[in-house]
Every structure is written in C-alpha cells, then in structure tokens.
Enzyme design. Sequence first.
Site, short mmCIF file in Angstrom:
data_model
loop_
_atom_site.label_atom_id
_atom_site.label_comp_id
_atom_site.label_asym_id
_atom_site.label_seq_id
_atom_site.Cartn_x
_atom_site.Cartn_y
_atom_site.Cartn_z
N VAL A 1 -33.10 -68.70 56.26
CA VAL A 1 -32.69 -70.09 56.48
C VAL A 1 -33.66 -70.81 57.41
CG1 VAL A 1 -30.86 -71.60 57.36
CG2 VAL A 1 -30.28 -69.56 56.01
N LYS B 1 -21.90 -68.97 60.61
CA LYS B 1 -20.44 -69.01 60.48
C LYS B 1 -19.75 -68.12 61.51
CE LYS B 1 -20.81 -65.62 56.78
NZ LYS B 1 -22.29 -65.76 56.68
N GLU C 1 -22.57 -78.09 59.62
CA GLU C 1 -22.33 -78.30 58.19
C GLU C 1 -22.70 -77.08 57.35
OE1 GLU C 1 -20.79 -79.51 55.21
OE2 GLU C 1 -21.06 -81.32 56.41
N VAL D 1 -20.43 -73.46 56.27
CA VAL D 1 -19.49 -73.29 55.15
C VAL D 1 -20.09 -73.92 53.91
CG1 VAL D 1 -17.20 -73.82 54.25
CG2 VAL D 1 -17.48 -73.35 56.69
N ILE E 1 -23.45 -77.35 50.32
CA ILE E 1 -22.37 -78.24 49.88
C ILE E 1 -21.87 -79.04 51.08
CG2 ILE E 1 -20.10 -78.37 48.81
CD1 ILE E 1 -20.61 -75.59 47.64
N GLY F 1 -30.60 -59.19 45.10
CA GLY F 1 -30.62 -59.76 46.44
C GLY F 1 -29.41 -60.60 46.77
N GLU G 1 -25.78 -57.41 50.07
CA GLU G 1 -26.47 -56.57 51.04
C GLU G 1 -26.30 -55.09 50.67
OE1 GLU G 1 -28.30 -57.78 53.41
OE2 GLU G 1 -27.72 -59.88 53.24
N LYS H 1 -15.13 -68.51 56.73
CA LYS H 1 -15.31 -69.88 56.25
C LYS H 1 -13.99 -70.60 56.09
CE LYS H 1 -19.62 -68.60 53.92
NZ LYS H 1 -20.28 -68.31 52.62
#
Length: 407
Positions: free
Chosen positions: A12, A100, A124, A127, A131, A182, A185, A200
């Site tokens: 990320v 999260k 944002e 979760v 989206i 992928g 995990e 979430k």
Amino acid sequence: MINVAVLGYGTVGSGVVKILSENHSHVSRRAGEEINLKYVLDLREFPGDPVEKVLVHDFDIIVNDPEIRVIAEAMGGLEPAFTFAKKALEKGISFCTSNKVLVEAKGAELIGIAKEHNANFFFEASVGGGIPVIRPMIECLTADHFDEISGILNGTTNYMLTRMAEEGVAYDEVLAEAQELGYAERNPEADVEGHDAGRKIAILASLAGEKQVSFENIRMEGITKITEKDFAYARSLESSIKLLGTARVKDGRYYVIVAPFLVPATDPLFAVNGVYNAIKLHGDMLENVMFYGQGAGKEATASAVVSDIQDCVRRLGSHREILWDKEPQELGDIREYPFRFLVRVEDTDAEKLSAFASALGGAGRLVAPRGISGEAAFLTNPMTETALMKAIEETGVTLIARIRAAW
C-alpha cells in the site's frame, strides 16, 4: 506547498508514493495545495529505487520536522503504528491510515486526540480498500439512523466462495489456488476464519452507533466448513453463499456477526463475485444504498489513502468531527437474534425428523438436490439460534450443518 510523509513502503505504501508521483498535479489541484512527499519511512533499503531520495529509518526525523503537516501510515499492525499516530496528532500533524487493526482498536482514542490538537485522523482505506464508504457515512448520510449494515468485506474469501459456487472446487483446493495467486496469506486464518471482516464490521458498526464495537466481542464463523453440498442446497433456493459481516439493530441493541450467509438472487450482494467487496447500508430514511468496488489491492487501497491525504490538506487548521466515543456499545447476544436457518440433519429416523420439523414451527422439509442422500434439510422460519439448538437437542436429530439466511 504542503509536506507529507508516508510510513511503510510495502504494497500500500508504495502505491501511495506512486500516486503522489504519477498523479502529482491532479492530486495537488484537487487538494488545493501542492503536495510534496518529503519522507518515506521504512526499515529496509531499496537500492536503485527513486524512493531512496526521501527514505528515512527513524520516525523522530519525521515527527520533529516542523514542515510535515500530514502523515499517511501503511505499515499495518497495532504497534508501532499507534505510538506513531499518537505522537503525530499530539503535535497537530494530521494522520491517515489504511490500518484496520489500528482503527478498530484505537480509532475512538485517536479521533479524540486529533480533536484536542485541531488535527484530523482519517481512515477511509481501513474498510473496503478503494471503496468510499466511511466518508459517505460521516459526511453525506448523516440524516439517517443505520439499522443494518451488511457487507462482503474480504476479497480472499469472496474469491474462494465464488470459485466453489461456480466451478465446484473443494475448499482445500481453492485455498491453495488463492495462496498461489497472492490473494491468501500462507497462514490464511485472518481471512478464512472471519477475523479480517470482523475488524471491518466493528469499525462500521462503531461509526453507525457512535460508540465502540470491539472486535473481541463479535461472533465470527469462517468458511472452512462450507462444502459443495451447501452450495447445492443454495442453488436449489436460488441463492449463493457469501461471508458477510453484518450489524443489525433490534430493540435499541446492536447484533453483530461475521458468518457465511445464504444470499438470494434478489439481493444485490448476490452478484458480487471474485475479489470484489460491497457494503450495503440500510437507513431509516434512505433505506438501502450499496457501495461496490475493489476491496483490496495496491492501487485501489492507495487511492483511498491519497484521498484522505488530500482531505487532510484541505482541512489544515480545522478538525472534522467524527462521532465515535470510547464508551462500549451494548451488544445483544447474537444467539437471541432471529434468523432463518438452512439446517442439514442426518436422515435416519422419520419420527425424529417429523418431531424436529414441528419444533421448528412446521417448516417444510426441503427436497434434497439431485445426488444428495442420507440427510434432510429444512429452511426454518425466523428463529433464534438458542431455539434451534434446543429443538435439535430435544428431538435427538444429528446436525450436519446450519447456515443463516440473509432474508
């Protein structure tokens, strides 16, 4: 020019850096100020990567730099993310995150610290990946009381259940496939046992009820026991099976669970397949609205993080009120919430089966799909889990499986 920092250069974090670089002018224009990435924090080295120019290994360099106004965290885990977030907010530096675990456990506390220091804590991306659901809940849909939130909140399990439904792939085989691609995990417990979705739905329920719903207090049932026979019954009911996180209000109490549900073809969640996620909200005035899209992935999640960075920049010098108190939300016992159940029992004794059908309130026995023998299945009327288990115990039938229905 507004200087920002990114914590973590993994999937990320590198996506955030990519967007800030490749869409720099667009992102800055939408934020109202030029955004400059001054630091990226990571313990690793990245020889030959352009990130070397801004790479640091000590968080104190970032938090003690008076030019840093916004920090985005993409490391994951509770610590050191919580310590970093708290230090930043106490210095008036706005903080946004895709984490999260951090948001579920410490969201209310960090929102309070942000308010105290006229900064912002946004999350944002925690979760639903890319989206947008949290910002609509706290900014756009504020006239409603949300009496139900139901969502497909984990792309790994949704991919697995889609493959099982459409191709008849067995659980073990589809798990190995998801790991190879992928999506899952090496240790898939967080996904397949519902823990990821649990955190979430805890965040969404906390925002809806404005009080803390803790992950530890949520009933979680995973997908490890779902079989092709379950899907055969689902198809006979014109339904599919989805792992849902759901929070429902009844008599002023929240009932929260993560579990496999039968979802009918008439429900928009029925058509959400593969790695996609969707969250459906029901408001007392709005009724139903659904948010759909990629619930994970580098660019999708990073897009939501960058959106939060932009929002932090637009709100510099002010605090955006988010109603989420540390006081625990009173949760009802999920065993006492009425659901319909698809109940599969061993077909060994006609007298017991008749008594069981009567104990279920006269629910009709379902015709078993072709190829299934040695068992009977019943779709109950709405009843509590407590009443269901009592009927099983009193009539002596042998339970094979039971799945809740979403209608």
